[in-house]
Design an enzyme around this catalytic site. Sequence first.
Site, PDB file in Angstrom:
ATOM      1  N   ASP A 117      38.951   9.189  89.062  1.00 18.43           N
ATOM      2  CA  ASP A 117      39.379  10.537  89.393  1.00 18.43           C
ATOM      3  C   ASP A 117      39.319  11.438  88.162  1.00 18.43           C
ATOM      4  OD1 ASP A 117      40.731  12.381  91.352  1.00 18.43           O
ATOM      5  OD2 ASP A 117      42.301  12.339  89.824  1.00 18.43           O
TER       6      ASP A 117
ATOM      7  N   GLU B 262      33.985  10.745  89.378  1.00 16.81           N
ATOM      8  CA  GLU B 262      34.185  12.043  90.022  1.00 16.81           C
ATOM      9  C   GLU B 262      34.122  13.065  88.893  1.00 16.81           C
ATOM     10  OE1 GLU B 262      37.326  14.970  92.258  1.00 16.81           O
ATOM     11  OE2 GLU B 262      37.873  13.662  90.595  1.00 16.81           O
TER      12      GLU B 262
END
Length: 535
Positions: free
Chosen positions: A217, A276
């Site tokens: 993330d 990401e």
Amino acid sequence: MTHELTASRLASASSDGTANGGWWRDAVIYQVYVRSFADSDGDGVGDLRGVRERLPHLARLGVDALWLTPFYVSPQADGGYDVADYRAVDPLFGDLSDADDLVRAAHALGLRVIVDVVPNHTSARHPWFRAALADPAARARYHFRPGRGPGGALPPNDWESVFGGPAWTRVEDGQWYLHLFAPEQPDLNWDHPEVAEEFASVMRFWLDLGVDGFRVDVAHGMVKAAGMPDIGHGAQATLIGTQPLPFFDQDGVHEIHRSWRRLLDSYEGARIGVAEAWAPTSERLALYVRPDEMHQAFNFRFLNCPWDAAAMRTVIDESLAATASVGAPTTWVLSNHDVVRHRTRFGSLARARAAALLMLALPGSAYVYQGEELGLPEVVDLPDSVRQDPAFRRSAGQEGLRDGCRIPLPWSGQEPPYGFGPGGTWLPQPADWAELSVAAQTGDPHSTLELYRAALELRRALPGLGSPDAGGLTWLPAPEGALLFTRPGFACTLNGRPAPLELPAPGRPVLSSAPVETDGRTVVLPPESCTWWAL
């Protein structure tokens, strides 16, 4: 033909994942938003046991792996992306034995499992941050700074939260701490050696349990520019992924990714890292997938591309060129838990079905967000009283409408909760979703679910599909508003126009998002459709 995944598929690749260049290079990976996938205990929230019980759906769909959003101990200020304990399962989702059972059950079906890791920030209730609030001497793991102006009453700089408002919050003794997301998500200071040591330990914990990799993330966010300079203007969230920013995509993040790659490579079974990462250009994004860094990076330029054939071709070309420059596969995605579902974004189910076939025909790996195989639309009429997205309560950040793509899935039945679980649902489901359920679409040759199943079966059966190692992509002349390309033994046509289009038939049609008419010499492509052809 019927496609059935078994554990033998996991064993078919060599232990270092080099069969066909690595399993991830052409994998189709299904994103499970755990809260909204399946509920086993009746509390209205999806959980790990619910995921395990529904794994046969993913096996029948034909995907290679699943990615699970965070299920760790968390106050749930941002859907679990505010982690208080990285080594424990939140009771909302089960316990550690449920995670272990899920990984084992997935492997038995030939499915790999990727889990989220959240390294940019922790929860404000993480033991480290609690200690930092209690003792200024314990603050070095985060970004605490004195304020500016009289009495330090102004934030240390002009950075804004991605969710809107200042990226700084003041604590009782007058100092400010950085949070690029919600105030409940303080940013970690990756210059502190204990931070790197902790995340290496967290990764080993889950790798030892058997997971096949991590989706990282905010992989672009751990390092901030020296001195944390002002940006000079507002609306900074709109610049993410389009312009350089001092808090994202700094060169220093790449050494962190290299250390993680070394850790992943030390394990057998081809464990992978997925970034990401938002970067201003395709070239900057490609840096995250150099041979000694992450295996994949989400291609958000493709996700953000409008329904426009010329724009799609440009993004496809630029994406393939950028990743080819570092020897990596391109990773394609149309929807996820943070964006409006592509059926609604593109304006129709016909376009969504066509875009799915286009994506699955491109060389590289593809991600499918739960529910897109059902053709689910964005739910745009949720009352404010039920919204839970933290961005909704803040201004000038994201649109605050991420709840609309997170509605619990419909599995069966004629009314809510459509088989989601024995109780209600944490977000309300529309009253007209019965025809969109898994049960309603199964066996219907015209359904979106059966289109996805057929596409994934063909993708595995046709050697020219998917694999970036099977040969390149060749564009052929096509009218304005249309795309035509070939790959070894295969062709793909996209009619992006609102009217039928007649073309010379490139081969034998094997799958189409809408019925096609062909006499073997010419073909009439339906409006806003995509067709696959065997050459």
